[in-house]
Design a protein around this motif. Structure first.
Motif, PDB file in Angstrom:
ATOM      1  N   GLN A  30       0.818  -1.206   0.000  1.00  0.00           N
ATOM      2  CA  GLN A  30       0.000   0.000   0.000  1.00  0.00           C
ATOM      3  C   GLN A  30       0.855   1.260   0.000  1.00  0.00           C
ATOM      4  OE1 GLN A  30      -2.579  -0.316   3.363  1.00  0.00           O
ATOM      5  NE2 GLN A  30      -3.868  -1.925   2.473  1.00  0.00           N
ATOM      6  N   LYS A  31       1.934   1.244   0.736  1.00  0.00           N
ATOM      7  CA  LYS A  31       2.819   2.406   0.784  1.00  0.00           C
ATOM      8  C   LYS A  31       3.473   2.661  -0.558  1.00  0.00           C
ATOM      9  CE  LYS A  31       6.565   4.395   3.516  1.00  0.00           C
ATOM     10  NZ  LYS A  31       7.505   4.170   4.631  1.00  0.00           N
ATOM     11  N   ASN A  32       3.924   1.584  -1.237  1.00  0.00           N
ATOM     12  CA  ASN A  32       4.534   1.755  -2.553  1.00  0.00           C
ATOM     13  C   ASN A  32       3.518   2.267  -3.567  1.00  0.00           C
ATOM     14  OD1 ASN A  32       6.980   0.824  -1.567  1.00  0.00           O
ATOM     15  ND2 ASN A  32       6.556  -1.311  -2.118  1.00  0.00           N
ATOM     16  N   ARG A  33       2.273   1.726  -3.507  1.00  0.00           N
ATOM     17  CA  ARG A  33       1.241   2.192  -4.425  1.00  0.00           C
ATOM     18  C   ARG A  33       0.916   3.663  -4.174  1.00  0.00           C
ATOM     19  NH1 ARG A  33      -2.434  -0.931  -2.833  1.00  0.00           N
ATOM     20  NH2 ARG A  33      -1.764  -2.748  -3.994  1.00  0.00           N
ATOM     21  N   ARG A  34       0.856   4.073  -2.907  1.00  0.00           N
ATOM     22  CA  ARG A  34       0.576   5.467  -2.585  1.00  0.00           C
ATOM     23  C   ARG A  34       1.700   6.373  -3.083  1.00  0.00           C
ATOM     24  NH1 ARG A  34       0.497   4.943   2.496  1.00  0.00           N
ATOM     25  NH2 ARG A  34      -1.614   4.127   2.605  1.00  0.00           N
ATOM     26  N   CYS A  35       2.921   5.932  -2.934  1.00  0.00           N
ATOM     27  CA  CYS A  35       4.055   6.739  -3.416  1.00  0.00           C
ATOM     28  C   CYS A  35       4.018   6.890  -4.935  1.00  0.00           C
ATOM     29  CB  CYS A  35       5.363   6.091  -2.977  1.00  0.00           C
ATOM     30  SG  CYS A  35       5.650   6.143  -1.183  1.00  0.00           S
ATOM     31  N   ARG A  36       3.664   5.799  -5.653  1.00  0.00           N
ATOM     32  CA  ARG A  36       3.591   5.900  -7.110  1.00  0.00           C
ATOM     33  C   ARG A  36       2.484   6.858  -7.539  1.00  0.00           C
ATOM     34  NH1 ARG A  36       4.593   0.227  -6.814  1.00  0.00           N
ATOM     35  NH2 ARG A  36       2.351  -0.179  -6.981  1.00  0.00           N
ATOM     36  N   CYS A  37       1.317   6.803  -6.853  1.00  0.00           N
ATOM     37  CA  CYS A  37       0.227   7.722  -7.193  1.00  0.00           C
ATOM     38  C   CYS A  37       0.634   9.167  -6.945  1.00  0.00           C
ATOM     39  CB  CYS A  37      -1.016   7.370  -6.377  1.00  0.00           C
ATOM     40  SG  CYS A  37      -1.776   5.781  -6.813  1.00  0.00           S
ATOM     41  N   CYS A  38       1.323   9.417  -5.838  1.00  0.00           N
ATOM     42  CA  CYS A  38       1.767  10.788  -5.548  1.00  0.00           C
ATOM     43  C   CYS A  38       2.759  11.266  -6.597  1.00  0.00           C
ATOM     44  CB  CYS A  38       2.389  10.844  -4.153  1.00  0.00           C
ATOM     45  SG  CYS A  38       1.204  10.599  -2.806  1.00  0.00           S
ATOM     46  N   CYS A  39       3.650  10.377  -7.017  1.00  0.00           N
ATOM     47  CA  CYS A  39       4.627  10.769  -8.044  1.00  0.00           C
ATOM     48  C   CYS A  39       3.926  11.088  -9.367  1.00  0.00           C
ATOM     49  CB  CYS A  39       5.648   9.658  -8.233  1.00  0.00           C
ATOM     50  SG  CYS A  39       6.760   9.441  -6.817  1.00  0.00           S
ATOM     51  N   CYS A  40       2.953  10.253  -9.768  1.00  0.00           N
ATOM     52  CA  CYS A  40       2.221  10.520 -11.016  1.00  0.00           C
ATOM     53  C   CYS A  40       1.457  11.832 -10.933  1.00  0.00           C
ATOM     54  CB  CYS A  40       1.260   9.360 -11.307  1.00  0.00           C
ATOM     55  SG  CYS A  40       2.069   7.799 -11.715  1.00  0.00           S
ATOM     56  N   PHE A  41       0.828  12.078  -9.790  1.00  0.00           N
ATOM     57  CA  PHE A  41       0.079  13.333  -9.634  1.00  0.00           C
ATOM     58  C   PHE A  41       1.010  14.535  -9.724  1.00  0.00           C
ATOM     59  CE2 PHE A  41      -1.753  16.634  -6.880  1.00  0.00           C
ATOM     60  CZ  PHE A  41      -2.960  16.815  -7.530  1.00  0.00           C
ATOM     61  N   CYS A  42       2.166  14.447  -9.104  1.00  0.00           N
ATOM     62  CA  CYS A  42       3.126  15.560  -9.170  1.00  0.00           C
ATOM     63  C   CYS A  42       3.613  15.770 -10.601  1.00  0.00           C
ATOM     64  CB  CYS A  42       4.291  15.283  -8.230  1.00  0.00           C
ATOM     65  SG  CYS A  42       3.856  15.313  -6.468  1.00  0.00           S
ATOM     66  N   TRP A  43       3.852  14.674 -11.335  1.00  0.00           N
ATOM     67  CA  TRP A  43       4.279  14.807 -12.730  1.00  0.00           C
ATOM     68  C   TRP A  43       3.202  15.479 -13.575  1.00  0.00           C
ATOM     69  CZ3 TRP A  43       8.640  14.610 -15.335  1.00  0.00           C
ATOM     70  CH2 TRP A  43       9.742  13.989 -14.775  1.00  0.00           C
ATOM     71  N   ILE A  44       1.949  15.086 -13.378  1.00  0.00           N
ATOM     72  CA  ILE A  44       0.850  15.685 -14.160  1.00  0.00           C
ATOM     73  C   ILE A  44       0.726  17.169 -13.855  1.00  0.00           C
ATOM     74  CG2 ILE A  44      -1.653  15.679 -14.479  1.00  0.00           C
ATOM     75  CD1 ILE A  44      -1.577  12.644 -14.028  1.00  0.00           C
ATOM     76  N   ILE A  45       0.789  17.537 -12.573  1.00  0.00           N
ATOM     77  CA  ILE A  45       0.701  18.952 -12.204  1.00  0.00           C
ATOM     78  C   ILE A  45       1.858  19.732 -12.813  1.00  0.00           C
ATOM     79  CG2 ILE A  45       0.769  20.559 -10.266  1.00  0.00           C
ATOM     80  CD1 ILE A  45      -1.872  19.148 -10.564  1.00  0.00           C
ATOM     81  N   GLY A  46       3.037  19.148 -12.780  1.00  0.00           N
ATOM     82  CA  GLY A  46       4.190  19.820 -13.364  1.00  0.00           C
ATOM     83  C   GLY A  46       4.046  20.026 -14.864  1.00  0.00           C
ATOM     84  N   LEU A  47       3.554  18.990 -15.572  1.00  0.00           N
ATOM     85  CA  LEU A  47       3.367  19.123 -17.021  1.00  0.00           C
ATOM     86  C   LEU A  47       2.323  20.190 -17.351  1.00  0.00           C
ATOM     87  CD1 LEU A  47       3.448  15.375 -18.179  1.00  0.00           C
ATOM     88  CD2 LEU A  47       5.193  17.125 -18.553  1.00  0.00           C
TER      89      LEU A  47
END
Length: 273
Positions: A74-91
């Protein structure tokens, strides 16, 4: 016959001997008590099992191991979701910055200006209001002359079909029609005419009375509403359809073909989508 042996009675204990024995017992030193144990003594009936530390840390129980694996997943999945969200916001932020820079460059290069619209003339037919008590329907016809000014040096405007034009008096629509489709180049002033017609318009008695009074004062207020879909052309590039909405408050002196415009005020707005 055997002799029977009888036990000898023990001699009686005297009071002095009892006193002496009790004093000796009191004087006699007590045996030393063992030192208290550092570890708590388990209650009776309990078992103490000793397990090496390396086995405790490295080999957790099966239920704890499953719980730990679930938590780490669950922690790894949450970290991946946070990383994807940050990438989308940055783009999105980067795209907005580039769009802003591009819009600024286009504005500096082309210097766009808003077009101007006005009503140059109105000829009215078919409105014969002689008495406020009359109930006859009217079928008016308006010949409207529109002036469109494009002050841009590098931008053309193409007026598409599906346009509309309407004239109102006190929220009563008197006639309607359409505008012609044409292309207006840069630095151009185009004057065009359109015919608007109404059929079987029924006026209320208060509206007829107000029209009679307005004609007497030579101040008949009318509202002209124009709606035109246009495309902006910059070089060889055309935009999507943009709707231009023009509202003009016009005052004429009379409701005839020789009507003159006494005052006019036009404003417009644009719907980009």
């Amino acid at each position: 016959m055997a002799d029977r042996v009888h036990p000898r009675d023990s001699p009686p204990v005297s009071g002095e001997s009892q006193t002496t024995s009790s004093q000796e017992a009191a004087v006699a030193p007590k045996p030393p008590q063992p030192p208290p144990s550092e570890k708590p003594v388990p209650p009776p009936g309990a078992y103490v099992i000793k397990i090496p530390k390396d086995q405790v840390y490295r080999v957790p129980p099966p239920e704890n191991a499953r719980r730990y694996d679930r938590y780490t997943r669950q922690k790894n999945r949450r970290c991946r979701c946070c990383c994807c969200f940050c990438w989308i916001i940055g783009l999105i932020f980067v795209l907005l910055v580039f769009l802003g820079i591009a819009a600024g460059i286009l504005y500096l290069v082309f210097r766009p200006k808003a077009p101007n619209y006005s009503i140059d003339g109105i000829a009215i037919k078919g409105i014969n209001v002689t008495s406020p008590s009359s109930t006859a329907a009217i079928s008016p016809e308006f010949d409207v002359t529109v002036r469109a000014d494009n002050p841009n040096k590098k931008i053309g405007i193409r007026y598409e079909t599906d346009s509309s034009a309407e004239i109102f008096y006190n929220d009563v629509r008197l006639c309607n029609g359409a505008l012609p489709a044409f292309y207006q180049p840069s630095n151009n002033v185009t004057v065009f005419e359109t015919v608007l017609r109404g059929n079987g318009i029924q006026l209320r008695s208060e509206d007829r009375r107000a029209l009679l009074e307005a004609q007497t004062k030579r101040e008949v207020p009318l509202t002209v509403k124009l709606r035109a879909p246009v495309k902006i052309k910059v070089g060889s590039v055309k935009t999507w359809k943009i709707t231009v909405k023009v509202d003009c408050d016009v005052t004429v002196d009379k409701l005839t073909a020789q009507a003159k415009i006494m005052s006019r005020h036009c404003n417009y707005r644009v719907n980009l989508w």
